[in-house]
Design a protein around this motif. Structure first.
Motif, PDB file in Angstrom:
ATOM      1  N   SER A 178       0.888  -1.158   0.000  1.00  0.00           N
ATOM      2  CA  SER A 178       0.000   0.000   0.000  1.00  0.00           C
ATOM      3  C   SER A 178       0.924   1.204   0.000  1.00  0.00           C
ATOM      4  N   GLN A 180       1.304   3.363   2.082  1.00  0.00           N
ATOM      5  CA  GLN A 180       1.186   3.890   3.438  1.00  0.00           C
ATOM      6  C   GLN A 180       2.212   4.965   3.795  1.00  0.00           C
ATOM      7  N   LYS A 183       1.926   8.187   1.629  1.00  0.00           N
ATOM      8  CA  LYS A 183       0.823   9.114   1.886  1.00  0.00           C
ATOM      9  C   LYS A 183       1.066   9.888   3.170  1.00  0.00           C
ATOM     10  N   ARG A 202       0.420  -7.867  -2.829  1.00  0.00           N
ATOM     11  CA  ARG A 202       0.738  -8.656  -1.626  1.00  0.00           C
ATOM     12  C   ARG A 202       0.935 -10.104  -2.022  1.00  0.00           C
ATOM     13  N   GLN A 216      -6.782  -0.187  -4.491  1.00  0.00           N
ATOM     14  CA  GLN A 216      -7.328   0.482  -3.305  1.00  0.00           C
ATOM     15  C   GLN A 216      -7.755   1.902  -3.646  1.00  0.00           C
ATOM     16  N   HIS A 427      -3.079  -3.506  12.824  1.00  0.00           N
ATOM     17  CA  HIS A 427      -3.336  -2.767  11.585  1.00  0.00           C
ATOM     18  C   HIS A 427      -2.012  -2.574  10.849  1.00  0.00           C
ATOM     19  N   HIS A 428      -1.206  -1.666  11.287  1.00  0.00           N
ATOM     20  CA  HIS A 428       0.187  -1.550  10.839  1.00  0.00           C
ATOM     21  C   HIS A 428       0.951  -0.697  11.837  1.00  0.00           C
ATOM     22  N   ARG A 468      -2.675   8.206  12.682  1.00  0.00           N
ATOM     23  CA  ARG A 468      -1.282   7.726  12.729  1.00  0.00           C
ATOM     24  C   ARG A 468      -0.491   8.340  13.871  1.00  0.00           C
TER      25      ARG A 468
END
Ligand code: ASP
Length: 565
Positions: A178, A180, A183, A202, A216, A427-428, A468
């Motif tokens: 992603s 992630q 962004k 993935r 996504q 989640h991450h 975050r």
């Protein structure tokens, strides 16, 4: 009128010939008739094969025998000219809505499959949803920014696909799971509302609803809290439902992870039907039934109006819960008969009064069936969740045209992984812990809740995200808890932690699984139907035959040596 398309079907009645010509918009009947059509043209029409590509011209006339099943069923084209633009081999399966082609064959000839209405309609739906999503977010001030595809490994729970770098021998890019970290860097760059319709990759074992590459709707916003994010993306989802399906979505409830697990045994409950879990340890234990007495949890569901289930049906349910995928050891049933009497599989241990007490806990009515499982709490809840879904399905409670949208919040930040004996980010690793739980990080990490949320529709997780971490100190603590040494954290995420030191704004975001969203809107279980060129269960594209070996020269150039056995 001039029309081009493919021959769907030819009917030759001697003096009359009809050809169904198909294009992207439907089927039109071409007519040829002895006496009226020039004889050469009539003879030529008779030689047309399935899937020949034709360009015809003629006059639109009213049909003698109208076909109400076709939008163009009232008319036909009395053809005066016919040009064959290309011939076709006989296709390996029927290009019909209900085709005789198996999945493998259709994947190998996907371009023929795409000629079929259901596949084309699925791609049309996807197209519309792409356009509508872009339009909505862009109108709301979101900027679409493309992030790179050749990046560096980011741990998000799955394996990375990697790409060797010719110019940097022995080094590899990773394809993004992603965007992630990018962004988040865009937020630090001051782009306070970002989105991207983006391919992610993935390398996971595949299931019907997973593809190694998928799309996504990826979003991030600065200076927001959870409510801001929920509001913004409820807006998007409402807009899509209204625009694409003309459905108004009602209030979107917010459910805590803990409630979801207690009431439905799942963090993505299907709330189109109730059938909530009822825990009955207090009334079911202590009656001499050892299976219940030795269980951490005794829990069940009440299925309305099913007390008339036969022995055979109940046995089938027991077999169902015993399947390894479900994992229960057995099932107990209690029938609350219409006449007020009880019948259960544990009558030996429970008298009518005991069963009545249990039934009261379930708020059961005469005519209802109670199904109970027992054992370790987590495993039992997850097995009962499967059984609940099966009963919901069997009872026709999962209505395909009902859409129940739900937020699930307050997920645990960390999850214990038995295999590696350490905590993983649920989640991450960039997800922030709830402020009030922060102190627990050192004492009871499993109890810390995250500022994370999922959107669930009809039991499908369609999107998820979090607020975050945006400061270096918290982020490095987080890495420490996840078992990274300081050096490892620096090597992998030094760039992000450094960026946090230059005025990182508070930020958060979400990503929706776009293929899944399309499948849900289209009423299908499989995301593959909504991908033009999907891969099969072994991650192969059987049409282009990929993955495939590469030449020794290529390997040499990349300085890759294959292990020979
Ligand atoms: N990057 C996350 C994911 O792919 C979504 C997010 O946190 O925004 O699941």
């Amino acid at each position: 009128m001039i029309l081009s398309g493919w021959v769907q079907r030819l009917r030759d009645k001697g003096g009359m010939v009809w050809i169904d010509l198909r294009d992207r918009y439907g089927i039109t009947q071409l007519a040829f008739e002895e006496g009226k059509t020039n004889p050469e043209l009539l003879a030529k029409a008779k030689t047309m094969g399935r899937e020949y590509v034709l360009k015809v011209s003629g006059k639109v006339v009213e049909r003698y025998a109208k076909n109400d099943n076709m939008p163009t069923g009232d008319i036909e084209i009395f053809t005066s000219e016919l040009e064959v633009l290309n011939k076709s081999e006989v296709p390996p399966f029927m290009i019909e809505d209900d085709t005789d082609g198996g999945e493998d064959l259709r994947m190998k000839y996907r371009y023929l499959d795409i000629r079929r209405n259901p596949v084309r309609n699925a791609l049309e739906l996807r197209h519309q949803m792409l356009q509508d999503t872009r339009q909505y977010l862009s109108n709301d001030g979101f900027m679409e920014v493309e992030t790179p595809v050749l990046i560096k490994s980011t741990p998000e729970g799955a394996r990375d696909f990697v790409v060797p770098s010719r110019m940097n021998p022995g080094e590899f890019y990773a394809l993004p799971q992603s965007p992630q970290t990018f962004k988040q860097l865009l937020m630090i760059g001051g782009i306070d509302k970002y989105f991207q319709l983006v391919k992610c990759f993935r390398d996971e074992d595949l299931r019907a609803d997973r593809q190694p590459e998928f799309t996504q709707i990826d979003c991030e916003m600065s200076f927001v809290d959870i409510e801001d994010i929920q509001q913004t993306f409820e807006g998007l989802v409402r807009y899509l439902f209204k625009k694409v399906k003309n459905i108004e979505i009602g209030d979107i409830p917010i459910m805590s992870y803990a409630d979801a697990m207690t009431n439905y045994g799942s963090d993505k409950p299907d709330t189109r039907f109730d059938m909530k879990f009822v825990e009955v340890n207090d009334v079911a234990q202590g009656k001499g039934f050892n299976v219940f007495d030795s269980s951490e949890l005794v829990v069940g569901i009440c299925v309305k109006g099913c007390a008339d289930y036969s022995r055979k049906q109940l046995d089938a349910l027991t077999d169902y819960v015993r399947r390894p995928q479900v994992g229960a050891k057995g099932m107990v049933y209690i029938k609350y008969n219409e006449d007020g009497s009880f019948k259960s599989s544990v009558d030996k241990f429970y008298g009518a009064e005991d069963l009545k007490t249990i039934a009261e806990k379930f708020a059961a009515q005469p005519g209802d069936l109670m199904l109970l499982l027992s054992g370790d709490a987590d495993a039992t809840r997850s097995a009962l969740s499967e059984l609940r879904l099966k009963m919901g399905n069997d009872q026709g409670l999962m209505k395909p045209d009902t859409f129940n949208v739900l937020w699930v919040v307050d997920f645990p930040l960390l999850e214990w992984d038995e295999d590696s004996s350490r905590y993983h980010a649920m989640h991450h690793p960039f997800t922030s812990p709830k402020k009030e739980d922060f102190a627990l990080l050192d004492t009871d990490p499993g109890k810390v809740r995250a500022n994370a949320y999922d959107m669930v529709i009809n039991g499908v997780e369609v999107g998820g995200g979090s607020i975050r971490i945006h400061d270096r100190e918290t982020q490095s603590q987080m890495f420490k808890h996840l078992g990274f040494t300081e050096e490892e954290a620096k090597a992998q995420f030094g760039f992000l932690m450094q960026a946090f030191e230059y005025g990182a704004p508070p930020h958060g975001g979400i990503a929706f699984g776009f293929d899944r969203l399309c499948a849900l809107f289209g009423g299908s279980d499989s995301i593959r139907d909504y991908i033009a060129f999907p891969k099969n269960n072994s991650g192969r594209d059987v049409m282009i035959d990929s993955p495939s070996p590469i030449s020794d020269e290529q390997l040499d150039e990349l300085q890759i040596r294959l292990k020979t056995t």
